[in-house]
Design a protein around this motif. Structure first.
Motif, PDB file in Angstrom:
ATOM      1  N   LYS A 276      65.650 -56.132 -77.552  1.00 13.46           N
ATOM      2  CA  LYS A 276      65.890 -57.525 -77.953  1.00 13.46           C
ATOM      3  C   LYS A 276      66.255 -58.418 -76.764  1.00 13.46           C
ATOM      4  O   LYS A 276      66.585 -59.588 -76.944  1.00 13.46           O
ATOM      5  CB  LYS A 276      66.994 -57.573 -79.016  1.00 13.46           C
ATOM      6  CG  LYS A 276      66.596 -56.871 -80.317  1.00 13.46           C
ATOM      7  CD  LYS A 276      67.679 -57.011 -81.365  1.00 13.46           C
ATOM      8  CE  LYS A 276      67.250 -56.380 -82.684  1.00 13.46           C
ATOM      9  NZ  LYS A 276      66.130 -57.100 -83.322  1.00 13.46           N
ATOM     10  N   ASP A 277      66.223 -57.825 -75.553  1.00 13.95           N
ATOM     11  CA  ASP A 277      66.504 -58.554 -74.313  1.00 13.95           C
ATOM     12  C   ASP A 277      67.885 -59.223 -74.357  1.00 13.95           C
ATOM     13  O   ASP A 277      68.048 -60.401 -74.028  1.00 13.95           O
ATOM     14  CB  ASP A 277      65.410 -59.602 -74.057  1.00 13.95           C
ATOM     15  CG  ASP A 277      65.421 -60.103 -72.618  1.00 13.95           C
ATOM     16  OD1 ASP A 277      65.858 -59.330 -71.736  1.00 13.95           O
ATOM     17  OD2 ASP A 277      65.028 -61.263 -72.375  1.00 13.95           O
ATOM     18  N   ILE A 278      68.882 -58.446 -74.742  1.00 16.35           N
ATOM     19  CA  ILE A 278      70.272 -58.930 -74.802  1.00 16.35           C
ATOM     20  C   ILE A 278      71.019 -58.419 -73.576  1.00 16.35           C
ATOM     21  O   ILE A 278      70.994 -57.227 -73.272  1.00 16.35           O
ATOM     22  CB  ILE A 278      70.969 -58.433 -76.087  1.00 16.35           C
ATOM     23  CG1 ILE A 278      70.266 -59.018 -77.315  1.00 16.35           C
ATOM     24  CG2 ILE A 278      72.443 -58.822 -76.090  1.00 16.35           C
ATOM     25  CD1 ILE A 278      70.784 -58.466 -78.632  1.00 16.35           C
ATOM     26  N   HIS A 279      71.709 -59.331 -72.866  1.00 16.53           N
ATOM     27  CA  HIS A 279      72.411 -58.966 -71.634  1.00 16.53           C
ATOM     28  C   HIS A 279      73.908 -59.247 -71.713  1.00 16.53           C
ATOM     29  O   HIS A 279      74.607 -59.147 -70.700  1.00 16.53           O
ATOM     30  CB  HIS A 279      71.811 -59.725 -70.451  1.00 16.53           C
ATOM     31  CG  HIS A 279      70.379 -59.379 -70.190  1.00 16.53           C
ATOM     32  ND1 HIS A 279      70.005 -58.293 -69.440  1.00 16.53           N
ATOM     33  CD2 HIS A 279      69.237 -59.974 -70.609  1.00 16.53           C
ATOM     34  CE1 HIS A 279      68.676 -58.223 -69.388  1.00 16.53           C
ATOM     35  NE2 HIS A 279      68.191 -59.231 -70.094  1.00 16.53           N
ATOM     36  N   ASP A 280      74.392 -59.581 -72.880  1.00 20.88           N
ATOM     37  CA  ASP A 280      75.818 -59.858 -73.060  1.00 20.88           C
ATOM     38  C   ASP A 280      76.355 -58.996 -74.205  1.00 20.88           C
ATOM     39  O   ASP A 280      75.754 -58.947 -75.280  1.00 20.88           O
ATOM     40  CB  ASP A 280      76.032 -61.338 -73.377  1.00 20.88           C
ATOM     41  CG  ASP A 280      77.503 -61.705 -73.443  1.00 20.88           C
ATOM     42  OD1 ASP A 280      78.096 -61.593 -74.541  1.00 20.88           O
ATOM     43  OD2 ASP A 280      78.070 -62.086 -72.402  1.00 20.88           O
ATOM     44  N   SER A 281      77.458 -58.305 -73.954  1.00 22.34           N
ATOM     45  CA  SER A 281      77.988 -57.381 -74.961  1.00 22.34           C
ATOM     46  C   SER A 281      78.405 -58.097 -76.247  1.00 22.34           C
ATOM     47  O   SER A 281      78.301 -57.531 -77.345  1.00 22.34           O
ATOM     48  CB  SER A 281      79.175 -56.614 -74.379  1.00 22.34           C
ATOM     49  OG  SER A 281      80.240 -57.486 -74.042  1.00 22.34           O
ATOM     50  N   LYS A 282      78.875 -59.348 -76.132  1.00 22.67           N
ATOM     51  CA  LYS A 282      79.303 -60.085 -77.323  1.00 22.67           C
ATOM     52  C   LYS A 282      78.106 -60.401 -78.233  1.00 22.67           C
ATOM     53  O   LYS A 282      78.216 -60.312 -79.457  1.00 22.67           O
ATOM     54  CB  LYS A 282      80.002 -61.388 -76.922  1.00 22.67           C
ATOM     55  CG  LYS A 282      81.223 -61.190 -76.025  1.00 22.67           C
ATOM     56  CD  LYS A 282      82.259 -60.292 -76.679  1.00 22.67           C
ATOM     57  CE  LYS A 282      83.472 -60.076 -75.774  1.00 22.67           C
ATOM     58  NZ  LYS A 282      84.413 -59.082 -76.347  1.00 22.67           N
ATOM     59  N   LYS A 283      76.999 -60.757 -77.627  1.00 20.72           N
ATOM     60  CA  LYS A 283      75.794 -61.023 -78.422  1.00 20.72           C
ATOM     61  C   LYS A 283      75.288 -59.737 -79.080  1.00 20.72           C
ATOM     62  O   LYS A 283      74.804 -59.753 -80.210  1.00 20.72           O
ATOM     63  CB  LYS A 283      74.694 -61.621 -77.538  1.00 20.72           C
ATOM     64  CG  LYS A 283      74.983 -63.046 -77.106  1.00 20.72           C
ATOM     65  CD  LYS A 283      73.816 -63.605 -76.299  1.00 20.72           C
ATOM     66  CE  LYS A 283      74.106 -65.043 -75.882  1.00 20.72           C
ATOM     67  NZ  LYS A 283      72.998 -65.613 -75.067  1.00 20.72           N
ATOM     68  N   LEU A 284      75.435 -58.639 -78.360  1.00 20.80           N
ATOM     69  CA  LEU A 284      75.020 -57.357 -78.923  1.00 20.80           C
ATOM     70  C   LEU A 284      75.943 -56.956 -80.076  1.00 20.80           C
ATOM     71  O   LEU A 284      75.499 -56.356 -81.059  1.00 20.80           O
ATOM     72  CB  LEU A 284      75.021 -56.284 -77.837  1.00 20.80           C
ATOM     73  CG  LEU A 284      74.415 -54.934 -78.206  1.00 20.80           C
ATOM     74  CD1 LEU A 284      72.964 -55.082 -78.643  1.00 20.80           C
ATOM     75  CD2 LEU A 284      74.507 -53.953 -77.040  1.00 20.80           C
ATOM     76  N   ASP A 285      77.223 -57.327 -79.967  1.00 20.68           N
ATOM     77  CA  ASP A 285      78.162 -57.076 -81.070  1.00 20.68           C
ATOM     78  C   ASP A 285      77.657 -57.730 -82.350  1.00 20.68           C
ATOM     79  O   ASP A 285      77.659 -57.123 -83.428  1.00 20.68           O
ATOM     80  CB  ASP A 285      79.552 -57.655 -80.742  1.00 20.68           C
ATOM     81  CG  ASP A 285      80.256 -56.870 -79.648  1.00 20.68           C
ATOM     82  OD1 ASP A 285      79.757 -55.782 -79.287  1.00 20.68           O
ATOM     83  OD2 ASP A 285      81.294 -57.353 -79.143  1.00 20.68           O
ATOM     84  N   GLU A 286      77.234 -58.975 -82.221  1.00 21.93           N
ATOM     85  CA  GLU A 286      76.746 -59.713 -83.385  1.00 21.93           C
ATOM     86  C   GLU A 286      75.460 -59.114 -83.938  1.00 21.93           C
ATOM     87  O   GLU A 286      75.228 -59.129 -85.153  1.00 21.93           O
ATOM     88  CB  GLU A 286      76.511 -61.185 -82.999  1.00 21.93           C
ATOM     89  CG  GLU A 286      77.786 -61.920 -82.585  1.00 21.93           C
ATOM     90  CD  GLU A 286      77.495 -63.298 -82.046  1.00 21.93           C
ATOM     91  OE1 GLU A 286      76.288 -63.687 -82.018  1.00 21.93           O
ATOM     92  OE2 GLU A 286      78.438 -64.002 -81.641  1.00 21.93           O
ATOM     93  N   GLU A 287      74.637 -58.582 -83.051  1.00 25.32           N
ATOM     94  CA  GLU A 287      73.343 -58.031 -83.466  1.00 25.32           C
ATOM     95  C   GLU A 287      73.487 -56.738 -84.256  1.00 25.32           C
ATOM     96  O   GLU A 287      72.803 -56.528 -85.261  1.00 25.32           O
ATOM     97  CB  GLU A 287      72.474 -57.791 -82.224  1.00 25.32           C
ATOM     98  CG  GLU A 287      71.067 -57.328 -82.514  1.00 25.32           C
ATOM     99  CD  GLU A 287      70.221 -58.416 -83.151  1.00 25.32           C
ATOM    100  OE1 GLU A 287      69.311 -58.057 -83.936  1.00 25.32           O
ATOM    101  OE2 GLU A 287      70.453 -59.613 -82.886  1.00 25.32           O
ATOM    102  N   ILE A 288      74.394 -55.853 -83.810  1.00 29.97           N
ATOM    103  CA  ILE A 288      74.480 -54.534 -84.444  1.00 29.97           C
ATOM    104  C   ILE A 288      75.809 -54.301 -85.168  1.00 29.97           C
ATOM    105  O   ILE A 288      76.022 -53.248 -85.778  1.00 29.97           O
ATOM    106  CB  ILE A 288      74.241 -53.402 -83.426  1.00 29.97           C
ATOM    107  CG1 ILE A 288      75.257 -53.468 -82.283  1.00 29.97           C
ATOM    108  CG2 ILE A 288      72.828 -53.471 -82.892  1.00 29.97           C
ATOM    109  CD1 ILE A 288      75.072 -52.370 -81.243  1.00 29.97           C
ATOM    110  N   GLY A 289      76.729 -55.261 -85.085  1.00 36.03           N
ATOM    111  CA  GLY A 289      77.966 -55.173 -85.870  1.00 36.03           C
ATOM    112  C   GLY A 289      78.964 -54.157 -85.372  1.00 36.03           C
ATOM    113  O   GLY A 289      79.693 -53.556 -86.193  1.00 36.03           O
ATOM    114  N   ILE A 290      79.028 -53.913 -84.082  1.00 35.20           N
ATOM    115  CA  ILE A 290      80.021 -52.972 -83.525  1.00 35.20           C
ATOM    116  C   ILE A 290      80.690 -53.615 -82.317  1.00 35.20           C
ATOM    117  O   ILE A 290      80.194 -54.609 -81.771  1.00 35.20           O
ATOM    118  CB  ILE A 290      79.371 -51.631 -83.104  1.00 35.20           C
ATOM    119  CG1 ILE A 290      78.391 -51.854 -81.943  1.00 35.20           C
ATOM    120  CG2 ILE A 290      78.694 -50.950 -84.273  1.00 35.20           C
ATOM    121  CD1 ILE A 290      77.868 -50.578 -81.319  1.00 35.20           C
TER     122      ILE A 290
END
Length: 417
Positions: A276-290
């Motif tokens: 998904k070309d995500i480079h920020d952990s906070k955005k990844l938190d929102e994407e996968i809920g962890i």
């Protein structure tokens, strides 16, 4: 009576002198076009007809028999030798066409006309053969054009691709490629790295060798398709991450199994971020809920504990993997880069690679202004390996650290220990 004898002798001479040139003409000049020009003599006696028959037996070929001029037979006896000659020389199919007792000019014409269609058929057959040959050649060319290099590569099995990779002097296996894909699940990127690593560009020619550097991407792609390295759905990861965050260290065996499970979970998290070309952990938190940062911390703690007793190769593999995670999530890289570098340096020193461990610590010390914690970590890891070197490192730290720094007491403890 004497007068009649003189006439017969004269006639015999005429026949003998005129017949011989006719026979010689047949030997040298009998061709389909010249048969019409040869003069046909009437046989006046039985004896005069025999030389003509003998010539046919000895010199006229089966193909020429049809074209030879037929002489009028005045008697039945003269006709028989001609028939016998034809029986010996004419093929079974032609025997039926042989003329009856009297050979006429019309029969000769018919034979001439029958020869022409036969010759035409032969010529036609030759032309047909040439056409057939041309078609076959054309078919082969079409096949070669249709079978492109990519199509030929696509038909290769994974095992065949691995064999060809060995022929190209590549030291790779299916498992080693899977490990690279776990670190970087991009087929093209991994393929390019392998081509550069083994310097394959322009080294092999597909037309001459049957393979070239293009085979590498085919190999990596086939490994990717057959391995379980696809991104997992976000909802399937949540339970695994929750388990990891609640895990308590127990013993070496249990911790080792948990490390394998967390490694697999972290790999899936990394693949989602890359996909998904995500480079920020906070955005990844929102994407996968962890909570990605907490999970990364937990994973690094477990790895540091477990890998102290594992093999050197496991340390090397972990180093590449954790750097791939931190490179993808840039905010975590800024936070944990010193810590992960010291963790890896400690593990290398514990596995006997002092040169690499010292080099990593030397780099960290040069890049940081505050050095007390780095010196403490560096000296303390050598306490269980080489106490003299540990004290030497602690003594070096006093050039940059005094009682104002937090870890000054810890460094003094190493120096006095």
């Amino acid at each position: 009576m004497p007068i009649k004898t003189t006439k017969k002798v004269t006639n015999k001479k005429v026949v003998k002198e005129e017949t011989k040139p006719a026979v010689e003409a047949k030997k040298e000049e009998v061709k389909p076009a010249e048969v019409k020009k040869a003069p046909a003599k009437k046989a006046t006696t039985k004896k005069a007809a025999k030389p003509a028959v003998e010539v046919k037996k000895e010199e006229v070929k089966p193909a020429e028999t049809k074209k030879a001029p037929a002489k009028k037979a005045t008697t039945k006896k003269a006709a028989k030798p001609a028939v016998e000659a034809k029986k010996e020389e004419v093929k079974p199919a032609e025997t039926k066409k042989a003329p009856a007792k009297k050979a006429t000019k019309s029969a000769v014409k018919v034979k001439k006309e029958e020869v022409k269609p036969a010759e035409k058929k032969k010529a036609t057959a030759k032309k047909t053969t040439k056409k057939a040959t041309t078609k076959k050649t054309t078919t082969k060319k079409v096949t070669i054009k249709k079978m492109t290099k990519e199509e030929q590569y696509a038909k290769l099995s994974l095992d065949t691709c691995l064999d060809l990779a060995k022929a190209m002097s590549m030291n790779v296996t299916r498992d080693s490629i899977i490990q690279q894909l776990i670190l970087n699940p991009d087929v093209k990127s991994v393929s390019k790295d392998l081509v550069n690593k083994y310097q394959l560009t322009g080294k092999f020619n597909f037309e001459e060798d049957g393979y070239d550097e293009g085979l590498v991407e085919v190999l990596v792609s086939k490994v990717y398709e057959t391995a379980d390295i696809k991104p997992q759905k976000a909802e399937d990861l949540q339970a695994d991450v929750d388990h990891a965050l609640n895990y308590k260290f127990t013993d070496v065996v249990a911790d080792g199994e948990e490390y394998k499970a967390q490694f697999d979970t972290m790999r899936k998290v990394l693949m989602i971020a890359q996909h998904k070309d995500i480079h920020d952990s906070k955005k990844l938190d929102e994407e996968i809920g962890i909570d990605v940062e907490k999970f990364v911390e937990e994973f690094m703690d477990l790895a540091y504990s477990v890998l102290k007793t594992w093999k050197y190769e496991d340390v090397d593999y972990y180093e590449h993997f954790i750097y791939a995670v931190l490179s993808q999530l840039e905010d975590l890289h800024d936070t944990y880069r010193n810590r992960i570098m010291m963790d890896v340096a400690d593990l290398y020193i514990l596995h006997g690679d002092y040169g690499l461990g010292d080099a990593d610590y030397g780099y960290i010390l040069r890049e940081n202004q505050i050095k007390d914690y780095i010196y403490y970590r560096y000296a303390s890891i050598y306490e269980g390996v080489d106490k003299d070197k540990a004290k030497q490192i602690a003594n070096q730290a006093l050039q940059f650290v005094d009682d104002r720094f937090t870890y000054y007491p810890n460094i003094i403890a190493v120096l006095e220990g």
